[in-house]
Each structure stands twice: as C-alpha cells, then as structure tokens.
Design an enzyme around this catalytic site. Structure first.
Site, PDB file in Angstrom:
ATOM      1  N   LYS A  16       0.824  -1.224   0.000  1.00  0.00           N
ATOM      2  CA  LYS A  16       0.000   0.000   0.000  1.00  0.00           C
ATOM      3  C   LYS A  16       0.857   1.273   0.000  1.00  0.00           C
ATOM      4  O   LYS A  16       0.579   2.212  -0.740  1.00  0.00           O
ATOM      5  CB  LYS A  16      -0.873  -0.065   1.255  1.00  0.00           C
ATOM      6  CG  LYS A  16      -1.860   1.006   1.425  1.00  0.00           C
ATOM      7  CD  LYS A  16      -2.647   0.755   2.701  1.00  0.00           C
ATOM      8  CE  LYS A  16      -1.705   0.709   3.908  1.00  0.00           C
ATOM      9  NZ  LYS A  16      -2.354   0.639   5.195  1.00  0.00           N
ATOM     10  N   ARG A  91     -11.370   1.515   9.062  1.00  0.00           N
ATOM     11  CA  ARG A  91     -10.889   0.313   9.725  1.00  0.00           C
ATOM     12  C   ARG A  91     -12.023  -0.667  10.016  1.00  0.00           C
ATOM     13  O   ARG A  91     -11.790  -1.840  10.241  1.00  0.00           O
ATOM     14  CB  ARG A  91     -10.230   0.660  11.067  1.00  0.00           C
ATOM     15  CG  ARG A  91      -8.856   1.240  10.956  1.00  0.00           C
ATOM     16  CD  ARG A  91      -7.843   0.147  10.619  1.00  0.00           C
ATOM     17  NE  ARG A  91      -6.633   0.218  11.401  1.00  0.00           N
ATOM     18  CZ  ARG A  91      -5.536   0.886  11.080  1.00  0.00           C
ATOM     19  NH1 ARG A  91      -5.488   1.584   9.984  1.00  0.00           N
ATOM     20  NH2 ARG A  91      -4.478   0.850  11.843  1.00  0.00           N
ATOM     21  N   ARG A 130      12.130  -8.992   5.313  1.00  0.00           N
ATOM     22  CA  ARG A 130      12.471  -7.567   5.328  1.00  0.00           C
ATOM     23  C   ARG A 130      13.664  -7.274   6.243  1.00  0.00           C
ATOM     24  O   ARG A 130      13.671  -7.648   7.415  1.00  0.00           O
ATOM     25  CB  ARG A 130      11.253  -6.775   5.803  1.00  0.00           C
ATOM     26  CG  ARG A 130      11.435  -5.285   5.740  1.00  0.00           C
ATOM     27  CD  ARG A 130      10.124  -4.580   5.650  1.00  0.00           C
ATOM     28  NE  ARG A 130       9.221  -4.921   6.735  1.00  0.00           N
ATOM     29  CZ  ARG A 130       7.932  -4.596   6.749  1.00  0.00           C
ATOM     30  NH1 ARG A 130       7.406  -3.957   5.737  1.00  0.00           N
ATOM     31  NH2 ARG A 130       7.177  -4.919   7.772  1.00  0.00           N
ATOM     32  N   ARG A 163      13.505  -6.249  11.847  1.00  0.00           N
ATOM     33  CA  ARG A 163      12.627  -5.729  12.903  1.00  0.00           C
ATOM     34  C   ARG A 163      12.104  -6.892  13.724  1.00  0.00           C
ATOM     35  O   ARG A 163      11.741  -7.939  13.179  1.00  0.00           O
ATOM     36  CB  ARG A 163      11.428  -5.029  12.253  1.00  0.00           C
ATOM     37  CG  ARG A 163      11.519  -3.540  12.282  1.00  0.00           C
ATOM     38  CD  ARG A 163      10.441  -2.900  11.458  1.00  0.00           C
ATOM     39  NE  ARG A 163       9.086  -3.379  11.769  1.00  0.00           N
ATOM     40  CZ  ARG A 163       7.990  -2.875  11.221  1.00  0.00           C
ATOM     41  NH1 ARG A 163       8.076  -1.905  10.339  1.00  0.00           N
ATOM     42  NH2 ARG A 163       6.795  -3.341  11.515  1.00  0.00           N
ATOM     43  N   ARG A 174      -1.252 -10.659  12.730  1.00  0.00           N
ATOM     44  CA  ARG A 174      -1.607  -9.370  12.117  1.00  0.00           C
ATOM     45  C   ARG A 174      -2.425  -9.579  10.851  1.00  0.00           C
ATOM     46  O   ARG A 174      -3.409  -8.894  10.604  1.00  0.00           O
ATOM     47  CB  ARG A 174      -0.331  -8.598  11.747  1.00  0.00           C
ATOM     48  CG  ARG A 174       0.228  -7.764  12.879  1.00  0.00           C
ATOM     49  CD  ARG A 174       1.546  -7.137  12.489  1.00  0.00           C
ATOM     50  NE  ARG A 174       1.450  -6.180  11.402  1.00  0.00           N
ATOM     51  CZ  ARG A 174       2.430  -5.939  10.519  1.00  0.00           C
ATOM     52  NH1 ARG A 174       3.568  -6.599  10.602  1.00  0.00           N
ATOM     53  NH2 ARG A 174       2.280  -5.044   9.575  1.00  0.00           N
TER      54      ARG A 174
HETATM   55  P1  AMP Z   1      -1.175   2.949  11.150  1.00  0.00           P
HETATM   56  O1  AMP Z   1      -0.205   4.047  10.855  1.00  0.00           O
HETATM   57  O2  AMP Z   1      -2.235   2.787  10.109  1.00  0.00           O
HETATM   58  O3  AMP Z   1      -0.476   1.646  11.490  1.00  0.00           O
HETATM   59  O4  AMP Z   1      -1.960   3.381  12.506  1.00  0.00           O
HETATM   60  C1  AMP Z   1      -1.293   3.620  13.706  1.00  0.00           C
HETATM   61  C2  AMP Z   1      -2.313   3.732  14.835  1.00  0.00           C
HETATM   62  O5  AMP Z   1      -3.188   4.852  14.605  1.00  0.00           O
HETATM   63  C3  AMP Z   1      -3.248   2.539  14.988  1.00  0.00           C
HETATM   64  O6  AMP Z   1      -2.689   1.510  15.749  1.00  0.00           O
HETATM   65  C4  AMP Z   1      -4.436   3.176  15.700  1.00  0.00           C
HETATM   66  O7  AMP Z   1      -4.154   3.393  17.066  1.00  0.00           O
HETATM   67  C5  AMP Z   1      -4.515   4.533  15.024  1.00  0.00           C
HETATM   68  N1  AMP Z   1      -5.372   4.514  13.817  1.00  0.00           N
HETATM   69  C6  AMP Z   1      -4.961   4.504  12.516  1.00  0.00           C
HETATM   70  N2  AMP Z   1      -6.011   4.505  11.674  1.00  0.00           N
HETATM   71  C7  AMP Z   1      -7.125   4.531  12.461  1.00  0.00           C
HETATM   72  C8  AMP Z   1      -8.531   4.538  12.190  1.00  0.00           C
HETATM   73  N3  AMP Z   1      -9.029   4.529  10.938  1.00  0.00           N
HETATM   74  N4  AMP Z   1      -9.388   4.538  13.250  1.00  0.00           N
HETATM   75  C9  AMP Z   1      -8.928   4.558  14.514  1.00  0.00           C
HETATM   76  N5  AMP Z   1      -7.618   4.544  14.840  1.00  0.00           N
HETATM   77  C10 AMP Z   1      -6.717   4.534  13.828  1.00  0.00           C
END
Ligand code: AMP
Length: 220
Positions: A16, A91, A130, A163, A174
């Site tokens: 992505k 989400r 990775r 990592r 995941r």
């Molecule tokens: P990401 O960068 O997409 O891995 O998101 C990092 C963190 O941001 C996640 O673990 C959530 O705590 C929060 N987060 C990201 N996207 C959302 C969303 N659409 N709704 C709620 N929390 C979000």
C-alpha cells in the site's frame, strides 16, 4: 486525468505504501494516512495527541470522533482538490458508513476502493524477509534482493537489521486479524459497486499498471 478519490484496502505487506507513493508522484494526488495525522498530533503534543498517545502505543483504535475531526480538517485543505488516496481508513464498517455521510457533505465522494489482494504466503515472504539498514534507512528483502555482500547494505555497507515484529507468529496474527476485521468493509464497498480487486502478489510495476487501468476508467 480527472480528479479521483481512492481508498486502499490492503493487508500487511501488500504494498500500500509503495503504490500510494507511486500514485502521488505520477498524478500529484494527496496521500492521507490516518495513522500519520494521529502521529502528528502526538508529536506536536496537542490536546488530541495527549489523549490518543496511550491508545496508539497499545495498537488500539482511536475514537471515531477524533478520527473524523482530523479527517475533515485535512479534507478542507486545497491540495485535496487533485484527488486523494486514503490509507488506514476505514478500519471497520461503522467508519465506512459514517465516512459516506461525511464525504457527501463535503462533496468529496470516493470513486474507487482498491483492494490489494495478496496471498498470505507471499505477504509472509515479504515481511519475514524484510531487512533494513540502521545507517542509511535503505530497506531490502533478503529473499528477493541481491547483495554485493550478503547481510550488508548495498549503498553504505552497514550491517543490515531485522525488525523484531517481522516474525512468522506476529505476522500470522496481524494478517488474520486484518482480514477478519476488514471483510465487512470489503463486502460493503462491493455491494456499492466501487470495489476493485488488484493482484498485488507480483512486482510493484505490475500492481501499479492494474491500478492505472482502473482509475483510467477500464473494466472492474
Ligand atoms: P497505522 O499508521 O495505520 O499503522 O496506525 C497507527 C495507529 O493509529 C493505529 O494503531 C491506531 O491506534 C490509530 N489509527 C490509525 N487509523 C485509524 C482509524 N481509521 N481509526 C482509529 N484509529 C486509527
């Protein structure tokens, strides 16, 4: 190309980030990541940032009210008029339904929901392979890339590192959790007739060419 708004739905390691960057570069689209918007709040120590810091550290979802407030502020910026790529959102089904209302209100409807389809085996290979360079930040895959000296960075010769969360057990969890939670969102957009499935198991160029043929208006 006329303005297009895109949502990417992609399991871990489906590419992505890479595809968003390619779209951004070629079509001057804006890449909006909810995770980035939230991290910005945390790093600027805003009221929202203080509130969400703990939740984010635990990998828990942030309240919808906050997410929607940040998104709305972001959509108000002029650069979104070239089209945007929304990443990490929605989400769950509630966010998808609420987002429909907001995007109608702001006159910024979603044109394409693109699902980057990848087998769990291939995603696993990408993730567990990775390795990155702690010195210059280059990222490699130990199974897919070639090295001048195995285990060492091709650009700066530093020793490459893995990592700790890029292991099979964490990855399995995941991937499965993502697919389980996202399936209702996929079904929702399929019913609305705006879901497009792209085979993301090959090269990034192949994935990109499929995306381009979709947003260029070709068959679903
Ligand atoms: P990401 O960068 O997409 O891995 O998101 C990092 C963190 O941001 C996640 O673990 C959530 O705590 C929060 N987060 C990201 N996207 C959302 C969303 N659409 N709704 C709620 N929390 C979000």
């Amino acid at each position: 190309m006329e303005v297009k708004n895109i949502i990417f739905i992609a399991p871990p390691a489906a590419g992505k980030g890479t595809q968003s960057a390619m779209l951004k570069k070629k079509y001057n689209m804006v890449h909006i990541s909810v995770g980035d918007l939230l991290r910005h709040e945390v790093s600027s120590n805003s009221e929202i940032g203080v509130h969400v810091k703990g939740l984010m550290e635990e990998g828990l979802l942030v309240d919808d009210k906050i997410v929607f407030r940040l998104l709305e502020q972001r959509f108000m910026k002029n650069d979104c008029s070239n089209g945007y790529i929304l990443d990490g959102f929605p989400r769950d089904l509630d966010q998808a339904i609420e987002y429909d209302k907001m995007s109608k209100r702001l006159h910024q409807p979603i044109d394409y929901v693109i699902f980057l389809d990848i087998s769990k085996e291939e995603a696993m290979r990408r993730t567990t392979g990775r390795i990155s360079c702690p010195s210059c930040g280059a990222v490699y895959n130990e199974y897919l890339d070639t090295f001048a000296k195995p285990g060492f960075c091709n650009s700066c010769s530093a020793k490459l590192q893995k990592r700790s969360d890029d292991n099979e057990i964490t990855f399995n969890h995941r991937f499965d959790t993502y697919m389980m939670k996202t399936q209702p969102v996929i079904d929702y957009y399929k019913q609305k007739g705006i879901l497009y499935v792209v085979d993301s198991g090959g090269s990034k160029e192949y994935t990109f060419s499929q995306i381009e043929s979709i947003i260029g208006g070709e068959a679903k």
